[in-house]
Scaffold this motif. Structure first.
Motif, PDB file in Angstrom:
ATOM      1  N   UNK A  32       0.803  -1.218   0.000  1.00  0.00           N
ATOM      2  CA  UNK A  32       0.000   0.000   0.000  1.00  0.00           C
ATOM      3  C   UNK A  32       0.842   1.276   0.000  1.00  0.00           C
ATOM      4  N   UNK A  33       2.067   1.218   0.511  1.00  0.00           N
ATOM      5  CA  UNK A  33       2.895   2.425   0.457  1.00  0.00           C
ATOM      6  C   UNK A  33       3.157   2.841  -0.988  1.00  0.00           C
ATOM      7  N   UNK A  34       3.302   1.854  -1.880  1.00  0.00           N
ATOM      8  CA  UNK A  34       3.487   2.154  -3.305  1.00  0.00           C
ATOM      9  C   UNK A  34       2.184   2.652  -3.932  1.00  0.00           C
ATOM     10  N   UNK A  35       1.065   2.128  -3.442  1.00  0.00           N
ATOM     11  CA  UNK A  35      -0.231   2.608  -3.924  1.00  0.00           C
ATOM     12  C   UNK A  35      -0.448   4.063  -3.506  1.00  0.00           C
ATOM     13  N   UNK A  36      -0.063   4.420  -2.279  1.00  0.00           N
ATOM     14  CA  UNK A  36      -0.215   5.809  -1.830  1.00  0.00           C
ATOM     15  C   UNK A  36       0.644   6.745  -2.687  1.00  0.00           C
ATOM     16  N   UNK A  37       1.861   6.322  -2.978  1.00  0.00           N
ATOM     17  CA  UNK A  37       2.739   7.131  -3.827  1.00  0.00           C
ATOM     18  C   UNK A  37       2.162   7.260  -5.234  1.00  0.00           C
ATOM     19  N   UNK A  38       1.589   6.172  -5.742  1.00  0.00           N
ATOM     20  CA  UNK A  38       0.938   6.220  -7.057  1.00  0.00           C
ATOM     21  C   UNK A  38      -0.296   7.121  -7.002  1.00  0.00           C
ATOM     22  N   UNK A  39      -1.040   7.070  -5.901  1.00  0.00           N
ATOM     23  CA  UNK A  39      -2.229   7.911  -5.750  1.00  0.00           C
ATOM     24  C   UNK A  39      -1.854   9.389  -5.796  1.00  0.00           C
ATOM     25  N   UNK A  40      -0.700   9.736  -5.221  1.00  0.00           N
ATOM     26  CA  UNK A  40      -0.240  11.125  -5.310  1.00  0.00           C
ATOM     27  C   UNK A  40      -0.103  11.560  -6.755  1.00  0.00           C
ATOM     28  N   UNK A  41       0.306  10.635  -7.609  1.00  0.00           N
ATOM     29  CA  UNK A  41       0.483  10.951  -9.027  1.00  0.00           C
ATOM     30  C   UNK A  41      -0.844  10.962  -9.778  1.00  0.00           C
ATOM     31  N   UNK A  42      -1.601   9.851  -9.727  1.00  0.00           N
ATOM     32  CA  UNK A  42      -2.793   9.781 -10.583  1.00  0.00           C
ATOM     33  C   UNK A  42      -3.939  10.639 -10.074  1.00  0.00           C
ATOM     34  N   UNK A  43      -4.078  10.821  -8.762  1.00  0.00           N
ATOM     35  CA  UNK A  43      -5.145  11.692  -8.272  1.00  0.00           C
ATOM     36  C   UNK A  43      -4.843  13.158  -8.576  1.00  0.00           C
ATOM     37  N   UNK A  44      -3.565  13.515  -8.622  1.00  0.00           N
ATOM     38  CA  UNK A  44      -3.187  14.881  -8.999  1.00  0.00           C
ATOM     39  C   UNK A  44      -3.533  15.162 -10.461  1.00  0.00           C
ATOM     40  N   UNK A  45      -3.448  14.137 -11.299  1.00  0.00           N
ATOM     41  CA  UNK A  45      -3.748  14.289 -12.725  1.00  0.00           C
ATOM     42  C   UNK A  45      -5.233  14.153 -13.036  1.00  0.00           C
ATOM     43  N   UNK A  46      -5.971  13.504 -12.151  1.00  0.00           N
ATOM     44  CA  UNK A  46      -7.393  13.231 -12.383  1.00  0.00           C
ATOM     45  C   UNK A  46      -8.187  13.735 -11.181  1.00  0.00           C
ATOM     46  N   UNK A  47      -8.486  15.023 -11.186  1.00  0.00           N
ATOM     47  CA  UNK A  47      -9.095  15.696 -10.042  1.00  0.00           C
ATOM     48  C   UNK A  47     -10.487  15.171  -9.693  1.00  0.00           C
TER      49      UNK A  47
END
Length: 182
Positions: A32-47
């Motif tokens: 999940x730590x990698x998922x959180x880091x990925x979420x920082x990326x994809x959620x920033x791009x997809x508001x």
């Protein structure tokens, strides 16, 4: 072998929200730590998207994972705890895709259940995940948050490709019905 109960997990053919789903207990093996880091990326791009995580875990572990998120994104990541199988199927049917960010797995049943619900998948290449997902999603390297984010973007950006992934999901899940497994 794992099988799926098609009386519980199936594609309801209802409207899917702009929601990404992950299912699994909050522990180190799930990455999940990698998922959180990925979420920082994809959620920033997809508001307009959010991330929902189903599974049990200590509040300490959940807080630690939330601390990895940008403060502006924390309200768009929901840890909803344990749900019944029918509730999980409903959430799968209202989600756009499933992410399995594990660093260690065997044959995760959630992948089969997700396919039965017509939910495309982004998974890491551990255990039998690549074999199960096949043509119903994308497989990325383990511990690669950037690849997870890129795969999410790739799946949600093209409606025609997304529809084909959904069809492949439902078709592939038939190989794991209890009748087929037995």
């Amino acid at each position: 072998s794992n099988g799926v109960d098609s009386t519980i997990f199936y594609d309801k053919k209802i409207k899917r929200e702009k929601q990404i789903l992950s299912v699994g207990n909050i522990r180190w093996q799930k990455g999940y730590e990698y998922l959180m880091d990925a979420a920082n990326l994809f959620l920033s791009q997809h508001a307009d998207y959010k991330l929902v995580i189903i599974g049990s875990g200590s509040q300490e572990n959940i807080d630690l994972l939330k601390s990895r998120l940008k403060k502006t994104l924390r309200d768009r990541v929901k840890f909803v705890g344990v749900k019944s199988q029918r509730q999980v199927n409903h959430i799968m049917n209202t989600s756009k895709l499933l992410i399995l960010s594990s660093i260690s797995e065997g044959l995760p049943k959630v992948l089969i259940e997700s396919q039965a619900a017509g939910l495309p998948i982004v998974t890491t290449d551990v255990g039998d995940c690549a074999e199960i997902v096949s043509d119903s999603g994308l497989v990325v390297d383990c511990k690669d948050s950037g690849a997870i984010s890129d795969a999410v973007h790739s799946i949600i950006q093209n409606a025609d490709d997304y529809k084909k992934l959904q069809e492949n999901c439902v078709s592939n899940a038939q190989n794991f019905s209890w009748t087929a497994v037995v």
